[in-house]
Scaffold this motif. Structure first.
Motif, PDB file in Angstrom:
ATOM      1  N   ALA A 119    -102.387 -24.990 -17.538  1.00 59.09           N
ATOM      2  CA  ALA A 119    -103.834 -24.768 -17.464  1.00 59.09           C
ATOM      3  C   ALA A 119    -104.281 -24.584 -16.017  1.00 59.09           C
ATOM      4  CB  ALA A 119    -104.568 -25.944 -18.110  1.00 59.09           C
ATOM      5  N   ARG A 120    -103.681 -25.330 -15.102  1.00 59.12           N
ATOM      6  CA  ARG A 120    -104.042 -25.196 -13.682  1.00 59.12           C
ATOM      7  C   ARG A 120    -103.593 -23.847 -13.122  1.00 59.12           C
ATOM      8  NH1 ARG A 120    -102.019 -30.491 -13.573  1.00 59.12           N
ATOM      9  NH2 ARG A 120    -100.063 -29.764 -12.614  1.00 59.12           N
ATOM     10  N   ARG A 121    -102.407 -23.423 -13.507  1.00 56.49           N
ATOM     11  CA  ARG A 121    -101.831 -22.199 -12.947  1.00 56.49           C
ATOM     12  C   ARG A 121    -102.382 -20.937 -13.610  1.00 56.49           C
ATOM     13  NH1 ARG A 121     -96.956 -22.154  -9.994  1.00 56.49           N
ATOM     14  NH2 ARG A 121     -96.096 -24.217  -9.514  1.00 56.49           N
ATOM     15  N   GLY A 122    -102.814 -21.037 -14.843  1.00 57.79           N
ATOM     16  CA  GLY A 122    -103.269 -19.854 -15.573  1.00 57.79           C
ATOM     17  C   GLY A 122    -102.125 -19.184 -16.304  1.00 57.79           C
ATOM     18  N   GLN A 123    -101.135 -18.690 -15.572  1.00 57.48           N
ATOM     19  CA  GLN A 123     -99.902 -18.156 -16.136  1.00 57.48           C
ATOM     20  C   GLN A 123     -98.754 -18.609 -15.259  1.00 57.48           C
ATOM     21  OE1 GLN A 123     -99.626 -14.069 -17.307  1.00 57.48           O
ATOM     22  NE2 GLN A 123    -101.725 -13.936 -18.003  1.00 57.48           N
ATOM     23  N   ALA A 124     -97.593 -18.842 -15.856  1.00 58.44           N
ATOM     24  CA  ALA A 124     -96.453 -19.322 -15.071  1.00 58.44           C
ATOM     25  C   ALA A 124     -95.170 -19.135 -15.840  1.00 58.44           C
ATOM     26  CB  ALA A 124     -96.626 -20.804 -14.723  1.00 58.44           C
ATOM     27  N   THR A 125     -94.079 -19.006 -15.111  1.00 62.09           N
ATOM     28  CA  THR A 125     -92.753 -18.987 -15.718  1.00 62.09           C
ATOM     29  C   THR A 125     -92.297 -20.422 -15.948  1.00 62.09           C
ATOM     30  OG1 THR A 125     -91.622 -19.045 -13.585  1.00 62.09           O
ATOM     31  CG2 THR A 125     -92.201 -16.866 -14.472  1.00 62.09           C
ATOM     32  N   ALA A 126     -91.225 -20.568 -16.705  1.00 59.53           N
ATOM     33  CA  ALA A 126     -90.674 -21.906 -16.920  1.00 59.53           C
ATOM     34  C   ALA A 126     -90.237 -22.523 -15.603  1.00 59.53           C
ATOM     35  CB  ALA A 126     -89.505 -21.827 -17.900  1.00 59.53           C
ATOM     36  N   ALA A 127     -89.657 -21.721 -14.714  1.00 56.39           N
ATOM     37  CA  ALA A 127     -89.217 -22.238 -13.408  1.00 56.39           C
ATOM     38  C   ALA A 127     -90.396 -22.723 -12.588  1.00 56.39           C
ATOM     39  CB  ALA A 127     -88.450 -21.161 -12.656  1.00 56.39           C
ATOM     40  N   GLU A 128     -91.511 -21.992 -12.645  1.00 53.48           N
ATOM     41  CA  GLU A 128     -92.700 -22.415 -11.899  1.00 53.48           C
ATOM     42  C   GLU A 128     -93.278 -23.699 -12.477  1.00 53.48           C
ATOM     43  OE1 GLU A 128     -94.263 -18.008 -10.424  1.00 53.48           O
ATOM     44  OE2 GLU A 128     -94.892 -18.808 -12.369  1.00 53.48           O
ATOM     45  N   LEU A 129     -93.277 -23.820 -13.793  1.00 55.03           N
ATOM     46  CA  LEU A 129     -93.778 -25.039 -14.414  1.00 55.03           C
ATOM     47  C   LEU A 129     -92.903 -26.239 -14.068  1.00 55.03           C
ATOM     48  CD1 LEU A 129     -94.766 -23.653 -17.928  1.00 55.03           C
ATOM     49  CD2 LEU A 129     -96.321 -24.463 -16.132  1.00 55.03           C
TER      50      LEU A 129
ATOM     51  N   HIS B  91     -78.623 -26.992 -23.620  1.00 55.39           N
ATOM     52  CA  HIS B  91     -80.006 -26.549 -23.707  1.00 55.39           C
ATOM     53  C   HIS B  91     -80.839 -27.202 -22.611  1.00 55.39           C
ATOM     54  CE1 HIS B  91     -80.033 -25.152 -28.198  1.00 55.39           C
ATOM     55  NE2 HIS B  91     -79.052 -24.626 -27.497  1.00 55.39           N
ATOM     56  N   THR B  92     -81.730 -26.438 -22.036  1.00 54.30           N
ATOM     57  CA  THR B  92     -82.675 -26.962 -21.068  1.00 54.30           C
ATOM     58  C   THR B  92     -83.959 -27.338 -21.790  1.00 54.30           C
ATOM     59  OG1 THR B  92     -81.747 -25.516 -19.380  1.00 54.30           O
ATOM     60  CG2 THR B  92     -83.900 -26.462 -18.917  1.00 54.30           C
ATOM     61  N   VAL B  93     -84.544 -28.462 -21.403  1.00 49.86           N
ATOM     62  CA  VAL B  93     -85.761 -28.925 -22.069  1.00 49.86           C
ATOM     63  C   VAL B  93     -86.848 -27.855 -22.037  1.00 49.86           C
ATOM     64  CG1 VAL B  93     -87.661 -30.591 -21.930  1.00 49.86           C
ATOM     65  CG2 VAL B  93     -85.289 -31.368 -21.704  1.00 49.86           C
ATOM     66  N   SER B  94     -86.985 -27.150 -20.910  1.00 49.15           N
ATOM     67  CA  SER B  94     -88.044 -26.145 -20.801  1.00 49.15           C
ATOM     68  C   SER B  94     -87.910 -25.063 -21.869  1.00 49.15           C
ATOM     69  CB  SER B  94     -88.041 -25.507 -19.414  1.00 49.15           C
ATOM     70  OG  SER B  94     -86.825 -24.803 -19.185  1.00 49.15           O
ATOM     71  N   THR B  95     -86.697 -24.585 -22.092  1.00 41.99           N
ATOM     72  CA  THR B  95     -86.485 -23.509 -23.054  1.00 41.99           C
ATOM     73  C   THR B  95     -86.885 -23.929 -24.459  1.00 41.99           C
ATOM     74  OG1 THR B  95     -84.675 -22.644 -21.727  1.00 41.99           O
ATOM     75  CG2 THR B  95     -84.793 -21.909 -24.006  1.00 41.99           C
ATOM     76  N   ARG B  96     -86.412 -25.085 -24.873  1.00 40.20           N
ATOM     77  CA  ARG B  96     -86.689 -25.552 -26.232  1.00 40.20           C
ATOM     78  C   ARG B  96     -88.141 -25.981 -26.394  1.00 40.20           C
ATOM     79  NH1 ARG B  96     -82.406 -27.087 -29.537  1.00 40.20           N
ATOM     80  NH2 ARG B  96     -84.087 -27.426 -31.055  1.00 40.20           N
ATOM     81  N   LEU B  97     -88.689 -26.692 -25.409  1.00 34.18           N
ATOM     82  CA  LEU B  97     -90.047 -27.195 -25.546  1.00 34.18           C
ATOM     83  C   LEU B  97     -91.071 -26.065 -25.552  1.00 34.18           C
ATOM     84  CD1 LEU B  97     -92.060 -29.488 -25.742  1.00 34.18           C
ATOM     85  CD2 LEU B  97     -92.013 -29.685 -23.246  1.00 34.18           C
ATOM     86  N   LEU B  98     -90.912 -25.092 -24.668  1.00 35.40           N
ATOM     87  CA  LEU B  98     -91.859 -23.985 -24.638  1.00 35.40           C
ATOM     88  C   LEU B  98     -91.791 -23.170 -25.929  1.00 35.40           C
ATOM     89  CD1 LEU B  98     -91.486 -22.903 -20.916  1.00 35.40           C
ATOM     90  CD2 LEU B  98     -93.566 -23.793 -21.999  1.00 35.40           C
ATOM     91  N   ARG B  99     -90.617 -23.076 -26.502  1.00 33.32           N
ATOM     92  CA  ARG B  99     -90.488 -22.392 -27.787  1.00 33.32           C
ATOM     93  C   ARG B  99     -91.276 -23.143 -28.866  1.00 33.32           C
ATOM     94  NH1 ARG B  99     -87.145 -18.820 -30.443  1.00 33.32           N
ATOM     95  NH2 ARG B  99     -86.716 -19.255 -32.628  1.00 33.32           N
ATOM     96  N   VAL B 100     -91.139 -24.464 -28.904  1.00 37.80           N
ATOM     97  CA  VAL B 100     -91.871 -25.263 -29.884  1.00 37.80           C
ATOM     98  C   VAL B 100     -93.376 -25.129 -29.668  1.00 37.80           C
ATOM     99  CG1 VAL B 100     -92.382 -27.619 -30.630  1.00 37.80           C
ATOM    100  CG2 VAL B 100     -90.023 -26.914 -30.315  1.00 37.80           C
ATOM    101  N   LEU B 101     -93.809 -25.222 -28.429  1.00 34.26           N
ATOM    102  CA  LEU B 101     -95.235 -25.108 -28.128  1.00 34.26           C
ATOM    103  C   LEU B 101     -95.771 -23.730 -28.511  1.00 34.26           C
ATOM    104  CD1 LEU B 101     -95.415 -26.928 -24.669  1.00 34.26           C
ATOM    105  CD2 LEU B 101     -96.044 -27.822 -26.920  1.00 34.26           C
ATOM    106  N   GLY B 102     -94.919 -22.710 -28.373  1.00 29.29           N
ATOM    107  CA  GLY B 102     -95.326 -21.375 -28.773  1.00 29.29           C
ATOM    108  C   GLY B 102     -95.537 -21.275 -30.270  1.00 29.29           C
ATOM    109  N   VAL B 103     -94.598 -21.809 -31.040  1.00 24.65           N
ATOM    110  CA  VAL B 103     -94.726 -21.763 -32.501  1.00 24.65           C
ATOM    111  C   VAL B 103     -95.909 -22.610 -32.959  1.00 24.65           C
ATOM    112  CG1 VAL B 103     -93.559 -22.232 -34.677  1.00 24.65           C
ATOM    113  CG2 VAL B 103     -92.261 -21.371 -32.751  1.00 24.65           C
ATOM    114  N   GLU B 104     -96.191 -23.670 -32.237  1.00 24.35           N
ATOM    115  CA  GLU B 104     -97.321 -24.536 -32.592  1.00 24.35           C
ATOM    116  C   GLU B 104     -98.671 -23.935 -32.189  1.00 24.35           C
ATOM    117  OE1 GLU B 104     -95.174 -28.935 -32.468  1.00 24.35           O
ATOM    118  OE2 GLU B 104     -96.269 -28.213 -30.703  1.00 24.35           O
TER     119      GLU B 104
END
Length: 396
Positions: free
Chosen positions: A143-153, A176-189
């Motif tokens: 939310a602070r960044r507006g848009q960001a890659t997983a590496a930036e987050l 598996h990296t937490v960022s990859t799996r978590l962002l996928r879950v957040l996307g589906v949600e």
């Protein structure tokens, strides 16, 4: 779902409906990407180039395809790339996101989160409370960044870099990296959505953004609305088509059909359905039409039962082993061949089903190839899922 005698809708009329409602016949073409997406309900987004190529094939002025589609996706946010039917990435009109989320996303999201927690627990990774902390921190950073890659987050939330072993001891074991799996879950949600790509419009590397807010809808009502919109564009369709396209259980399909008072009609395959009041004949397009549609185009992938627009003998050349369609050539409502773009930028095509494809058809197809070349320019376009004919044509 309608009473009395069922009206028969034959192949010719189904192709006429397709031409007009899928924005493929010349007079039916659209002025903006939003009009295209609204007409089609969903654009396949697994391959980023498909979105632009599908839009460009349906615009009155394809020269605006890249700039206008980019504007809709990343500036106005009138279109959103998100998970939808069959756990597939699509591009939807933003006003449809709540319907898609409730009708198809919630069930998939629950399975995805449960699977992530199970895999983490099996690997001895931190528990659900830890994951919730990381999730909340990640969403705040986004939310602070507006848009960001997983590496930036991960610069803001270092725990996103943590890894765990998936399926230890199995032949498919992986890290598996937490960022990859978590962002996928957040996307589906429906909490995050894909933002602007890192490269050109063909790039598959995306930034993430907080998803547009939407109301929480009743699941059954959302399913009815999604089915109503889809039948208005793609009807008639069989129950098998509807179950395949939505990814729902057959009981959910039947409940939605009843809720929208869908009308039963007779097709060559058996019983089909149209939206209530849509069983009347539609006019045939005034002029014959040609189209060069991309791999995974929503028209080519719109129905499970495709014999009315695709000769079965063509499938081995036009589909990959997983059932993904490649670039296809259309003439008057049916697939007659395929096309590819070579490394030097030339668009090449081949007719596989020559029945009814005479001089007029070939001239129209060539005009479509020139039209496509005109707006794609020098951009290299290679389908994500390559098919036998596309690979052969591209190789020259």
């Amino acid at each position: 779902m309608g009473g009395g005698a069922q009206r028969y809708i034959g192949v010719a009329e189904r192709r006429a409906r397709l031409a007009l409602r899928q924005r493929l016949a010349g007079p039916a073409r659209a002025g903006t990407p939003e009009e295209v997406a609204g007409s089609l309900v969903a654009l396949h987004g697994t391959d980023p180039a498909t979105v632009y190529l599908a839009v460009g094939a349906r615009l009155t002025d394809p020269a605006t395809t890249v700039t206008e589609t980019g504007r809709a996706l990343y500036e106005d946010r009138s279109l959103v790339r998100m998970h939808g039917m069959r756990h597939t990435v699509f591009v939807f009109p933003t006003d449809l996101t709540a319907v898609v989320h409730a009708s198809t996303g919630l069930a998939v999201a629950a399975r995805e989160r449960a699977a992530l927690l199970k895999h983490m627990a099996t690997a001895g990774a931190p528990d659900a409370a830890w994951l919730k902390e990381v999730e909340e921190s990640t969403l705040a950073a986004l939310a602070r960044r507006g848009q960001a890659t997983a590496a930036e987050l991960a610069q803001d939330e270092p725990r996103l870099r943590e890894q765990f072993v998936y399926a230890a001891g199995k032949s498919y074991e992986g890290v598996h990296t937490v960022s990859t799996r978590l962002l996928r879950v957040l996307g589906v949600e429906g909490k995050v959505a894909r933002g602007r790509p890192l490269g050109s419009w063909t790039s598959s590397q995306f930034r993430w953004a907080v998803a547009p807010e939407h109301p929480e809808l009743d699941i059954a009502e959302a399913q009815a609305e999604l089915l109503r919109r889809w039948l208005a564009v793609c009807g008639p369709a069989t129950e098998a088509d509807l179950k395949w396209w939505t990814g729902w259980r057959v009981t959910e399909v039947r409940r939605a059909l009843a809720a929208i008072a869908a009308e039963a009609v007779t097709l060559d395959e058996g019983t089909g359905y149209v939206a209530g009041g849509d069983a009347e004949p539609v006019p045939t397009p005034d002029e014959p039409w040609a189209a060069l549609l991309p791999g995974l185009d929503p028209t080519a992938m719109g129905w499970q039962q495709r014999d009315w627009y695709l000769t079965p003998e063509l499938r081995p050349l036009l589909f990959d082993g997983s059932g993904n369609v490649g670039p296809s050539v259309w003439w008057n409502g049916r697939v007659v061949g395929g096309w590819a773009r070579r490394s030097d930028g030339e668009i090449v095509w081949r007719i596989l089903d020559a029945e009814g494809v005479g001089r007029e058809a070939r001239a129209a197809i060539e005009r479509e190839a020139e039209r496509l070349t005109g707006w794609v320019g020098t951009t290299k376009v290679t389908p994500r899922f390559r098919t036998p004919l596309e690979k052969e044509l591209a190789a020259g």
